[in-house]
Every structure is written in C-alpha cells, then in structure tokens.
Design an enzyme around this catalytic site. Structure first.
Site, PDB file in Angstrom:
ATOM      1  CG  LEU A  55      -2.019  -0.983   1.366  1.00  0.00           C
ATOM      2  CD1 LEU A  55      -2.763  -0.773   2.690  1.00  0.00           C
ATOM      3  CD2 LEU A  55      -2.992  -0.905   0.209  1.00  0.00           C
ATOM      4  CG  ASP A  56       0.538   4.363  -2.939  1.00  0.00           C
ATOM      5  OD1 ASP A  56       1.402   3.565  -3.367  1.00  0.00           O
ATOM      6  OD2 ASP A  56      -0.276   4.952  -3.663  1.00  0.00           O
ATOM      7  CE  LYS A  57       5.368   8.702   4.981  1.00  0.00           C
ATOM      8  NZ  LYS A  57       6.461   9.700   4.886  1.00  0.00           N
TER       9      LYS A  57
END
Length: 240
Positions: A55-57
């Site tokens: 997942l993106d930050k």
C-alpha cells in the site's frame, strides 16, 4: 499518545493480514532505510516475514504478509494472476455523472516520481468504481482495482474528472478544511488559524478477498473507516 502502526485482523502460521495506518511505509525506503516501515516493524514482532503486496504510504487499510517461503510463493502467484479482490474507499471532489463504471487507461511512470495516463504505451490498468454516497461537492467512492499499478486509483479517478479531496501529487491539494465544506454551503471565508480536517490522501483499503495459500479456503477480511476518514464523512453528512 502515538498512533498505533497496525492492527492484526487475521493471523495463522502461514500468513498475517493487518490494518495499516496512514503515513507508514509498507517496505523500507530505497534511500532512507531509517524511516519507519511496516515490514521492519512486523519483523521485530514475528521474525521472518515476506512481502506479498503493498500500500502507498498515505493509504490506510488491509495488507497481507506471508510468514513462510511457501506461503509467500503461493500468495505471490495469486497476486500476479490478479485473483485477490481488493476494494478501497476514496473521498473525491465532485460527483461522478455515471454512478458506476470502469476506467480502463494505461499508466506509465513520469519524471516527477509518480505515474501518468499513457493510453498507447502504458501498462494496462483497470479500475471499477461505484459512488457510495454523494455530498454536493464531494463523493464517497468505492474502487476495485483489477490491476495493481502504483497510484492507480488516484490517477484513474482524476482521469474521470474527480481527483481525491486531498492529493498533493495529482490534485495540487495537501489539506482539507472544515471551512471548505461549510463554505460551499454558506460562502464562508477560510479562518487562517484553522487546523486542517485531513492532511493525507483519503484512500482506505477496506476489503480483501483471497484464497488461503495452504488450505485454499476463501479468506474475506474487512476494515472499518479509520478515525480521520470517519471524521471527514461525518462533517460532509452534517453540512450537506
């Protein structure tokens, strides 16, 4: 009180599925290995752990890790074959004219470190979307990704004409204020001392469906709205 980095929602000797907080990297940064990340945090707790997907930050929500090499191999094959079902909630600007649809537009990397629509040469990228709730100037959308490209949902929804309510990279907007929500209705001016209601992309991975790598039993995991997304939705419902 510090934010909790993750909550375990499902675990056995083969895999672990956790609910990640926004603002935490999934894996170590390529250049700054000292920045906290979920992979290293889980390693301290569980020993050897294997990355299956990311997942993106800024994105919160469900993410699966393998605990053994064999589970990792089998889960990776599932994700490569695009078999797991991954659904996200997103708060977007405006109301899509068509309440549900499919966005099929290839993506390629750009010079700024993000991605961009590239119909001719981009990697195939497909997102299904459905409007869950409308609030006048904003909407809650559920997005199902049929491919797993970097920033796919953010770019595809912008391509649809409805960028995320907060997205510094693709919408040139890093904060959402309560006065913005009120101003749409009452034409109020922003208070310069006001604290932002939201400072991250309003994107939450809320549903994951996959086969257990060993037993092949279907696993279905759901995650509730995190506190910050819930607060924004409460205000949108109140003022619209």
């Amino acid at each position: 009180m510090a934010k909790k980095d993750y909550t375990v929602l499902l675990e056995d000797e083969h895999l672990i599925i956790v609910d990640k907080r926004s603002g935490l990297l999934t894996i170590p940064d390529r250049y700054r290995t000292d920045i906290p990340n979920l992979y290293n945090i889980l390693q301290v707790e569980y020993g050897e752990i294997y990355v299956v997907h990311r997942l993106d930050k800024g994105t919160s929500g469900l993410i699966c890790f393998a605990k053994t090499k064999e589970a990792h191999r089998l889960l990776s094959l599932q994700f490569q074959a695009r078999e797991p079902l991954k659904r996200y909630y997103a708060i977007v600007q405006g109301i899509p004219y068509e309440k549900k649809g499919i966005i099929d537009a290839g993506l390629s990397p750009n010079k700024e470190g993000g991605m961009h629509i590239d119909i001719k040469r981009g990697k195939p990228s497909v997102t299904e979307y459905e409007v869950v709730e409308s609030f006048g100037q904003y909407s809650l959308v559920e997005a199902t990704i049929l491919t797993g490209r970097t920033h796919q949902i953010r770019i595809h929804l912008k391509y649809l004409g409805h960028a995320l309510a907060v997205d510094p990279l693709y919408a040139n907007k890093s904060e959402l204020y309560l006065s913005e929500i009120k101003r749409k209705k009452f034409n109020l001016k922003k208070n310069t001392d006001e604290r932002p209601l939201l400072t991250r992309v309003p994107l939450h991975a809320h549903y994951l469906n996959l086969k257990h790598p060993i037993t092949e039993e279907v696993i279905e995991v759901k995650s509730e709205y995190p506190k910050d997304i819930r607060a924004v939705l409460n205000q949108l419902r109140k003022w619209n």
